[in-house]
Design an enzyme around this catalytic site. Structure first.
Site, PDB file in Angstrom:
ATOM      1  N   HIS A 193      11.726   0.648  15.617  1.00 14.66           N
ATOM      2  CA  HIS A 193      11.573  -0.308  14.513  1.00 14.66           C
ATOM      3  C   HIS A 193      12.327  -1.592  14.816  1.00 14.66           C
ATOM      4  CE1 HIS A 193      15.541   0.458  12.534  1.00 14.66           C
ATOM      5  NE2 HIS A 193      15.344   1.719  12.870  1.00 14.66           N
TER       6      HIS A 193
ATOM      7  N   ASP B  70      20.523   0.671  16.511  1.00 12.01           N
ATOM      8  CA  ASP B  70      19.558   0.996  15.458  1.00 12.01           C
ATOM      9  C   ASP B  70      18.810  -0.262  15.034  1.00 12.01           C
ATOM     10  OD1 ASP B  70      18.182   2.370  13.487  1.00 12.01           O
ATOM     11  OD2 ASP B  70      19.840   2.322  12.060  1.00 12.01           O
TER      12      ASP B  70
ATOM     13  N   GLU C 269      11.672  -0.533   8.454  1.00  7.61           N
ATOM     14  CA  GLU C 269      11.984   0.903   8.443  1.00  7.61           C
ATOM     15  C   GLU C 269      13.202   1.196   7.581  1.00  7.61           C
ATOM     16  OE1 GLU C 269      14.107   4.562   9.817  1.00  7.61           O
ATOM     17  OE2 GLU C 269      14.770   2.474   9.866  1.00  7.61           O
ATOM     18  N   GLU C 270      14.214   0.336   7.679  1.00  7.41           N
ATOM     19  CA  GLU C 270      15.485   0.617   7.007  1.00  7.41           C
ATOM     20  C   GLU C 270      15.344   0.648   5.486  1.00  7.41           C
ATOM     21  OE1 GLU C 270      17.763   1.774   8.545  1.00  7.41           O
ATOM     22  OE2 GLU C 270      18.045   0.865  10.507  1.00  7.41           O
TER      23      GLU C 270
ATOM     24  N   ASP D  79      14.502   6.195  18.043  1.00 11.34           N
ATOM     25  CA  ASP D  79      15.274   5.629  16.926  1.00 11.34           C
ATOM     26  C   ASP D  79      16.531   6.460  16.673  1.00 11.34           C
ATOM     27  OD1 ASP D  79      16.165   4.216  14.717  1.00 11.34           O
ATOM     28  OD2 ASP D  79      14.726   5.104  13.326  1.00 11.34           O
TER      29      ASP D  79
ATOM     30  N   HIS E 159      24.607   1.794  11.072  1.00 13.12           N
ATOM     31  CA  HIS E 159      24.566   0.987   9.848  1.00 13.12           C
ATOM     32  C   HIS E 159      25.889   0.281   9.543  1.00 13.12           C
ATOM     33  CE1 HIS E 159      20.973   3.453   7.983  1.00 13.12           C
ATOM     34  NE2 HIS E 159      20.702   2.903   9.160  1.00 13.12           N
TER      35      HIS E 159
END
Length: 463
Positions: A279, A291, A324-325, A352, A425
């Site tokens: 992504h 990520d 995506e997130e 991912d 994140h």
């Protein structure tokens, strides 16, 4: 026992060799060897990742950087010589964070490191004050009596376990997804949680959260793990703990971004294709190297390296999913836009899970296709990748719609995620956390997998 193990090893080797002979010629296997060597000597995936994270940076869906990333990806595909490059729109809930801060005000003044969870509403401009009530698990919060949290701030302190496959993420993320809803049902005015993290640093980990339109929306945030420990210690000592938190965010309504797609067109049955990708978006705190910049870079590089060796019979399509997130919005859009032709996907795998070494390979395919799977596994073995023969692979998150519909054969090239959730994140998700050698191994694994799936004598079938 040693004789049995020896017999098993020899039998396995014979079966795999037989599978390779049936599905791939010696010339094809020589091409696989060349591809493996080229990939392990190439810095292409590192160069792509460095460009994305340095020249673009964080890529929260709907932001100017997200738009730059879409343009960047199209340009990269074209410069790498992909035969076709296009975009497909995806809509999503457009959200921004502007400010986040918090501190303990009782029994003493102490700063807290927090981050708003995605989709969180704002506190009042002057902030939100309240007593913290601790729960060890999401289930404990759900079981709390009605109105027991009136005027309070709920705090779930669930500790995520560390494991190579990240199996602690699912149990921990429940508190992130629905914690604010359950807290509000009990009367809470705010919700905080221990970060979904295995790290010990003082970075808070963001991530998606969800509201229920039937329940009052309250501000929701994650607390850095050391600060969560501090709150727990104070409460366990018998102190009443009050905090002051200030979160300023904005709901901008529906936004639009784009899946960016590049294809190496197959030489014999181009309508059939192997789907690989990651992504393109990321959270706004770091630069999204793990990520999912790594997944973007290594799959783009893998397809390019395939083309440099040979154009396979079937196409190789790299899909860089949008948003995506915020809830797999790009994956849902791709599924809907291509619903009538999804049976053309002969294999699908998403990267991912950072850039740790690929350590195992697994499938979720029709039993008739297992000889091809075993042949691919044999060629991945020199990269120290173990074959898992359960045939129950889940695939990456953007493949969830495909797996649920049973429309595509799904594969897992499982990465070592032992330290992935130390950085996941956070502001610490940056390029320096990626090991170039491990990234090369990932690239080689995806190149071999995609090439062999695309060039096999027989077509891989879904369950």
């Amino acid at each position: 026992m040693k004789q049995l193990l020896s017999l098993f090893t020899v039998t396995c080797a014979l079966l795999c060799t037989s599978a390779s002979a049936q599905e791939f010629t010696n010339e094809q296997l020589n091409q696989v060897n060349t591809l493996r060597t080229n990939a392990m000597q190439s810095d292409l995936s590192w160069q792509i990742l460095s460009s994305l994270t340095t020249e673009i940076g964080p890529r929260l869906p709907g932001t100017e950087n997200d738009k730059l990333a879409v343009a960047w990806a199209q340009k990269q595909f074209k410069s790498l010589g992909f035969d076709k490059v296009w975009v497909e729109p995806a809509t999503f809930p457009n959200w921004r964070r502007y400010h986040e801060s918090a501190s303990i005000t009782l029994p003493s003044h102490q700063p807290l490191h927090i981050t708003a969870l995605g989709n969180s509403v704002s506190t009042p401009k002057a902030g939100l004050k309240g007593e913290v009530i601790l729960f060890e698990t999401f289930e404990e919060l759900v079981a709390a009596p009605e109105n027991s949290l009136n005027g309070k701030i709920a705090f779930i302190n669930y500790r995520m376990n560390r494991d190579i496959d990240g199996n602690g993420y699912g149990p921990a993320v429940k508190a992130r997804n629905k914690g604010a809803v359950e807290a509000a049902k009990k009367g809470a005015v705010g919700y905080i949680m221990r970060s979904v993290s295995t790290g010990h640093h003082r970075f808070a980990h963001t991530g998606g959260s969800h509201y229920d339109e039937r329940v009052t929306k309250i501000p929701t945030a994650a607390v850095a793990n050391p600060d969560a420990d501090q709150l727990e210690r104070l409460i366990s000592m018998g102190h009443t703990v009050n905090i002051d938190m200030n979160i300023q965010t904005e709901d901008l309504g529906e936004g639009t971004s784009y899946n960016v797609i590049g294809e190496i067109t197959g030489s014999e049955t181009p309508e059939q294709y192997v789907l690989i990708g990651g992504h393109l978006d990321s959270w706004d705190l770091g630069t999204g190297a793990l990520d999912d910049g790594a997944g973007v870079a290594l799959t783009m590089a893998a397809a390019k390296l395939i083309k440099d060796v040979k154009r396979p019979k079937r196409s190789v399509r790299v899909v860089l999913f949008a948003a995506e997130e915020l809830g797999l919005w790009g994956a849902k859009a791709y599924f809907k836009a291509n619903e009538k032709s999804l049976t053309n996907i002969v294999a699908a795998a998403e990267s991912d899970f950072g850039a740790g070494q690929v350590y195992s390979f697994e499938s979720n395919v029709h039993a008739q296709s297992l000889p091809i799977v075993r042949a691919i596994a044999q060629e991945l073995a020199p990269l120290n990748i173990t074959y898992i023969g359960k045939n129950e692979a889940h695939g990456g998150p953007d493949l969830i719609p495909f797996k649920q519909a049973g429309s595509a054969p799904v594969f897992g090239l499982d990465q070592n995620g032992t330290d992935y959730f130390d950085y996941h994140h956070t502001a610490d998700d940056t390029l320096d956390k990626v090991d170039p050698e491990k990234l090369r191994q990932n690239t080689a694994a995806y190149a071999i997998f995609a090439f062999m799936a695309a060039d096999a004598k027989n077509t891989i079938k879904a369950k």
